[in-house]
Design a protein around this motif. Sequence first.
Motif, short mmCIF file in Angstrom:
data_model
loop_
_atom_site.label_atom_id
_atom_site.label_comp_id
_atom_site.label_asym_id
_atom_site.label_seq_id
_atom_site.Cartn_x
_atom_site.Cartn_y
_atom_site.Cartn_z
N SER A 7 0.83 -1.21 0.00
CA SER A 7 0.00 0.00 0.00
C SER A 7 0.87 1.26 0.00
O SER A 7 0.51 2.27 -0.61
CB SER A 7 -0.98 0.00 1.18
OG SER A 7 -0.29 0.07 2.40
N GLY A 8 2.03 1.20 0.65
CA GLY A 8 2.96 2.32 0.61
C GLY A 8 3.50 2.56 -0.78
O GLY A 8 3.62 3.70 -1.23
N VAL A 14 0.94 6.84 -6.75
CA VAL A 14 -0.03 7.91 -6.96
C VAL A 14 0.70 9.25 -7.02
O VAL A 14 0.42 10.09 -7.89
CB VAL A 14 -1.12 7.91 -5.85
CG1 VAL A 14 -1.95 9.17 -5.89
CG2 VAL A 14 -2.00 6.67 -5.98
N VAL A 15 1.64 9.45 -6.13
CA VAL A 15 2.46 10.67 -6.15
C VAL A 15 3.25 10.73 -7.46
O VAL A 15 3.34 11.79 -8.09
CB VAL A 15 3.39 10.74 -4.92
CG1 VAL A 15 4.37 11.90 -5.05
CG2 VAL A 15 2.58 10.85 -3.64
N GLY A 16 3.79 9.60 -7.89
CA GLY A 16 4.53 9.56 -9.15
C GLY A 16 3.68 9.92 -10.35
O GLY A 16 4.12 10.67 -11.24
N VAL A 52 10.67 6.58 -10.86
CA VAL A 52 11.44 5.34 -10.67
C VAL A 52 11.90 5.23 -9.22
O VAL A 52 11.79 4.15 -8.61
CB VAL A 52 12.64 5.28 -11.65
CG1 VAL A 52 13.60 4.15 -11.28
CG2 VAL A 52 12.15 5.12 -13.08
N LEU A 53 12.38 6.31 -8.64
CA LEU A 53 12.80 6.29 -7.24
C LEU A 53 11.61 6.01 -6.32
O LEU A 53 11.74 5.29 -5.32
CB LEU A 53 13.48 7.60 -6.86
CG LEU A 53 14.85 7.84 -7.50
CD1 LEU A 53 15.34 9.24 -7.19
CD2 LEU A 53 15.85 6.79 -7.03
N LEU A 54 10.45 6.57 -6.64
CA LEU A 54 9.25 6.29 -5.85
C LEU A 54 8.88 4.82 -5.94
O LEU A 54 8.45 4.21 -4.96
CB LEU A 54 8.09 7.17 -6.32
CG LEU A 54 8.15 8.63 -5.92
CD1 LEU A 54 7.17 9.46 -6.74
CD2 LEU A 54 7.87 8.80 -4.43
N LEU A 55 9.05 4.23 -7.09
CA LEU A 55 8.73 2.81 -7.28
C LEU A 55 9.70 1.91 -6.53
O LEU A 55 9.30 0.95 -5.86
CB LEU A 55 8.74 2.46 -8.77
CG LEU A 55 8.51 0.99 -9.12
CD1 LEU A 55 7.10 0.56 -8.72
CD2 LEU A 55 8.74 0.75 -10.59
N ILE A 102 -1.22 20.67 -4.06
CA ILE A 102 -1.13 19.22 -4.25
C ILE A 102 0.30 18.75 -4.01
O ILE A 102 0.52 17.69 -3.41
CB ILE A 102 -1.65 18.82 -5.64
CG1 ILE A 102 -3.14 19.14 -5.75
CG2 ILE A 102 -1.40 17.34 -5.91
CD1 ILE A 102 -3.71 19.03 -7.15
N ASP A 103 1.28 19.52 -4.47
CA ASP A 103 2.69 19.17 -4.24
C ASP A 103 3.00 19.08 -2.75
O ASP A 103 3.68 18.15 -2.31
CB ASP A 103 3.62 20.21 -4.88
CG ASP A 103 3.73 20.06 -6.38
OD1 ASP A 103 3.25 19.04 -6.92
OD2 ASP A 103 4.29 20.98 -7.01
N VAL A 104 2.52 20.03 -1.98
CA VAL A 104 2.77 20.02 -0.53
C VAL A 104 2.09 18.81 0.11
O VAL A 104 2.69 18.13 0.96
CB VAL A 104 2.30 21.34 0.12
CG1 VAL A 104 2.32 21.26 1.63
CG2 VAL A 104 3.19 22.49 -0.36
N ILE A 105 0.87 18.50 -0.31
CA ILE A 105 0.18 17.31 0.22
C ILE A 105 0.97 16.06 -0.14
O ILE A 105 1.17 15.17 0.71
CB ILE A 105 -1.26 17.24 -0.32
CG1 ILE A 105 -2.10 18.36 0.29
CG2 ILE A 105 -1.89 15.88 -0.04
CD1 ILE A 105 -3.44 18.58 -0.37
N CYS A 106 1.44 15.97 -1.37
CA CYS A 106 2.24 14.80 -1.80
C CYS A 106 3.53 14.70 -0.99
O CYS A 106 3.93 13.61 -0.59
CB CYS A 106 2.55 14.88 -3.28
SG CYS A 106 1.13 14.55 -4.35
N ALA A 107 4.18 15.84 -0.75
CA ALA A 107 5.42 15.83 0.04
C ALA A 107 5.14 15.33 1.45
O ALA A 107 5.93 14.54 2.00
CB ALA A 107 6.03 17.23 0.08
#
Length: 131
Positions: A7-8, A14-16, A52-55, A102-107
């Motif tokens: 799930s993480g 989703v952020v990616g 890719v780093l997020l994945l 949205i960027d701040v929420i994603c961060a």
Amino acid sequence: MKTNNTSGRNLAMVVGVWIIIKTVLNMLIDGLSFSQLGGDFVNIIIAVVEVVLLLLGIKYTNYAIAAILAIVAIVHLPGNIQGLFNFSSMLACLIYIAEAAIDVICAIVVCLAPSVKEHFTNDISDISGGK
């Protein structure tokens, strides 16, 4: 590839996806022109590297990606707020301000969500198959 928390990883993806959408949206808002093609290409490459780093979930890369998202949002915020008072650029500035939110929420999600933090516990050796 080792996944410590599915799930993480999904939240990170989703952020990616947001990063890719934002990059393409900014290219469309700024207008596609041959003179900006090099900068647009660099932005796409950076977005793909972030995805890719997020994945992969390599340790501490979530903090680097969150920092990039937050810094870009903060740096551009004053200009976007000033642009709200210029009728010709108001819509673009509203979109940019929404992007910044949205960027701040994603961060925040990438840094603080427990499942995402668990996903980012891989060493490079976990990814490359080394011992």
